[in-house]
Every structure is written in structure tokens, then in C-alpha cells.
Design a protein around this motif. Structure first.
Motif, PDB file in Angstrom:
ATOM      1  N   ARG A  47       1.173  -1.288  -0.204  1.00  0.00           N
ATOM      2  CA  ARG A  47      -0.104   0.174  -0.085  1.00  0.00           C
ATOM      3  C   ARG A  47       1.018   1.063  -0.040  1.00  0.00           C
ATOM      4  NH1 ARG A  47      -4.116  -1.871  -1.508  1.00  0.00           N
ATOM      5  NH2 ARG A  47      -5.131  -3.527  -0.555  1.00  0.00           N
ATOM      6  N   SER A  48       0.538   2.598   0.453  1.00  0.00           N
ATOM      7  CA  SER A  48       1.390   3.643   0.018  1.00  0.00           C
ATOM      8  C   SER A  48       2.288   3.743   1.048  1.00  0.00           C
ATOM      9  CB  SER A  48      -0.027   4.786  -0.015  1.00  0.00           C
ATOM     10  OG  SER A  48      -0.540   4.673   1.022  1.00  0.00           O
ATOM     11  N   GLY A  49       3.073   4.048   1.182  1.00  0.00           N
ATOM     12  CA  GLY A  49       3.712   4.126   2.053  1.00  0.00           C
ATOM     13  C   GLY A  49       5.146   3.080   2.122  1.00  0.00           C
ATOM     14  N   GLY A  50       4.431   1.963   0.791  1.00  0.00           N
ATOM     15  CA  GLY A  50       5.246   0.596   1.453  1.00  0.00           C
ATOM     16  C   GLY A  50       4.729  -0.354   2.484  1.00  0.00           C
ATOM     17  N   ARG A  51       4.025  -0.019   2.457  1.00  0.00           N
ATOM     18  CA  ARG A  51       3.745  -0.780   4.005  1.00  0.00           C
ATOM     19  C   ARG A  51       2.744  -2.481   3.380  1.00  0.00           C
ATOM     20  NH1 ARG A  51       2.016  -0.562   9.972  1.00  0.00           N
ATOM     21  NH2 ARG A  51       0.424  -2.030  10.282  1.00  0.00           N
ATOM     22  N   ARG A  52       3.498  -3.148   3.762  1.00  0.00           N
ATOM     23  CA  ARG A  52       2.906  -4.734   3.172  1.00  0.00           C
ATOM     24  C   ARG A  52       1.838  -5.529   4.025  1.00  0.00           C
ATOM     25  NH1 ARG A  52       8.430  -3.433   2.986  1.00  0.00           N
ATOM     26  NH2 ARG A  52       9.405  -4.288   1.590  1.00  0.00           N
TER      27      ARG A  52
END
Length: 156
Positions: A47-52
Motif C-alpha cells: 500500500r502507500s508508504g510501502g506497507r506490506r
């Protein structure tokens, strides 16, 4: 393959964060991120911000990688090849609980961290193998002298 159950109250097919997955499987987040680089088939949602966010299939794949690398002693390259060729005992499409293919004859298993004794366990003294050459004896004598010198320096 039996999937691990999570004790977080979420549905079994719910998305998991890298922290939730790491805690449940005992794998650190940096290892999971490294495995994403080494195993192209491991692609959690980002997701946005690179959260997996790991899907149920991603969780099953991570469990398989962990079993192959840390349980069966595969290298990362060997584990990737086994998964790509369908020899890893993981086939979510048909739901079979088949055992993975046995290692080929003559292939030795690599040691992993799980093979090492816990630091709290006293290690049994194993006798040294026979020294094969005179050079081995000379080196051993030099090492013993160094050890004695260090022990004397520490005692002072």
C-alpha cells in the motif's frame, strides 16, 4: 500443507502485516523483506508508504520457504528452484498434503541455525579427530601455546 493459525481474531484468509506474520512464524521482518528479493513469486500487496500485506497464499509460501531453508537445509537458490519446479511439497491448487520429494542420494543437508545447540546447553566434549599430517600437529601445538599465553595474560 497445514496452514498456521493466527491468534489475532482475524479470519484465516485475512491480510497480515509483516509484523503479524513475523511474530506468528518466528521470522524477523528484515528476513521476510530479503526473501521477497530472493523469491520473485513472493509478492505481498504493498500500500502507500510501502506497507506490506501478506495474503493467505503468501503466508503459505513463507511457511514453505522457512521449512525448506531452516528446516531442511536448502540454500535460498535451492529452495527457489524447488518451489519453481513444484518439488517443495506445496501445491495449494489441489490441496494435497503430499510429502515433499526426498533429497537425492549423495546430497548432503546444510546445517542451519536450528541445528546448533542452545547457548544454555553445555556442549559435550568431543574427542578431536586423528591428526592426519605432521603439519596439523605443528599447528595444533602453536595454537595451544597461544591459548596458554592468552590465559596467562588474562590471569595477570
Amino acid at each position: 500443507m497445514a496452514r498456521r493459525s493466527f491468534d489475532d481474531g482475524k479470519d484465516a484468509d485475512a491480510l497480515r502485516t509483516i509484523g503479524e506474520l513475523g511474530k506468528a512464524l518466528g521470522i524477523k521482518a528484515h528476513v521476510l523483506r530479503y526473501w521477497e528479493e530472493q523469491f520473485p513469486m513472493l509478492q505481498p500487496l504493498k500500500r502507500s508508504g510501502g506497507r506490506r500485506y501478506y495474503r493467505a497464499d503468501d503466508v503459505a509460501l513463507v511457511e514453505t520457504i522457512d521449512r525448506l531453508v531452516n528446516g531442511e537445509g536448502y540454500t535460498l537458490k535451492g529452495a527457489r528452484a524447488a518451489i519453481e519446479k513444484g518439488r517443495a511439497g506445496m501445491n495449494p491448487a489441489n490441496g494435497d498434503d503430499q510429502e515433499p520429494e526426498a533429497p537425492r542420494e549423495g546430497v548432503r543437508r546444510y546445517l542451519t541455525a536450528r541445528d546448533l545447540p542452545d547457548h544454555d546447553e553445555p556442549s559435550a566434549q568431543q574427542p578431536h579427530p586423528r591428526l592426519r599430517r605432521a603439519a596439523d600437529r605443528v599447528l595444533l601445538d602453536e595454537l595451544k601455546a597461544i591459548r596458554e599465553g592468552l590465559a596467562a595474560a588474562i590471569a595477570e
